[in-house]
Motif scaffolding. Structure first.
Motif, short mmCIF file in Angstrom:
data_model
loop_
_atom_site.label_atom_id
_atom_site.label_comp_id
_atom_site.label_asym_id
_atom_site.label_seq_id
_atom_site.Cartn_x
_atom_site.Cartn_y
_atom_site.Cartn_z
N GLU A 99 -6.20 5.90 3.15
CA GLU A 99 -5.44 5.17 4.10
C GLU A 99 -3.95 4.78 3.79
N PRO A 100 -3.12 5.63 4.36
CA PRO A 100 -1.82 5.59 4.13
C PRO A 100 -1.14 4.03 4.08
N LEU A 101 -0.41 3.43 3.29
CA LEU A 101 0.03 2.20 3.31
C LEU A 101 1.66 2.13 3.41
N ASP A 106 7.44 3.05 -2.17
CA ASP A 106 7.81 4.44 -1.47
C ASP A 106 6.83 5.15 -0.97
N ASP A 107 5.43 5.17 -1.43
CA ASP A 107 4.55 5.91 -0.99
C ASP A 107 3.22 5.04 -1.63
N ALA A 108 2.24 4.90 -0.68
CA ALA A 108 1.11 4.38 -1.24
C ALA A 108 -0.13 4.83 -0.27
N VAL A 109 -1.42 4.68 -1.01
CA VAL A 109 -2.57 4.96 -0.30
C VAL A 109 -3.75 4.01 -0.74
N ARG A 119 3.54 4.49 -5.59
CA ARG A 119 4.84 4.58 -6.26
C ARG A 119 5.93 4.09 -5.77
N LYS A 120 6.94 3.59 -6.51
CA LYS A 120 7.99 3.05 -6.20
C LYS A 120 9.04 3.50 -7.14
#
Length: 154
Positions: A99-101, A106-109, A119-120
């Motif tokens: 599930e994309p968050l 910067d990018d999370a699932v 990741r940030k």
């Protein structure tokens, strides 16, 4: 549940403390049961070669007890972390429900409803529940809240 990090090109960021990124109250909200910092298990994992900064909270004394695990890595290269994270989404985690968050880092699932990988900048953080039993409740909202709060610390 395993926590998989791509280790090439990363180093531990000493100024981050995984136990401060997600504290005991956060961990308890995630699994909705009494949970305590597990010094012995945290020390065991930290002693492993190439281990990420880690903090483990356990609901019981044995290794099969439900636990909340927090782990991070700091990468030297922004390109490398982006590439590694994308690769994990398309290969390592391809069999998991993702599930994309969009509002975290910067990018999370959210993976299978029990682990957030994000990741940030040059930090890769994972917060997840291991050994949850069929009667354990994992709060996705508490997991998302803990991840959002953690990303404000780096």
């Amino acid at each position: 549940m395993g926590f998989i990090f791509l280790l090439a090109g990363c180093r531990k960021k000493e100024e981050l403390d995984a136990c401060k990124l997600v504290n005991e109250a956060d961990a308890q909200a995630i699994i909705d049961r009494p949970i305590k910092f597990d010094q012995a298990m945290t020390d065991k994992v930290r002693s492993l070669d190439h281990s990420p900064g880690v903090c483990i909270y356990s609901a019981g004394p044995d290794e099969t007890s439900p636990r909340v695990v927090v782990g991070y890595r700091l990468y030297d290269s922004l390109d490398l972390i982006k590439e590694g994270f994308t690769e994990s989404k398309t290969s390592v985690w391809k069999t998991q429900n993702q599930e994309p968050l969009l509002t975290i880092g910067d990018d999370a699932v959210l993976l299978d409803g029990s682990l957030i990988a994000l990741r940030k900048g040059k930090v890769w953080l994972q917060i997840g529940v291991a050994n949850a039993g069929e009667h354990d409740t994992i709060s996705k909202e508490a997991l998302k809240s803990a991840a959002q709060k953690a990303t404000k610390m780096f």
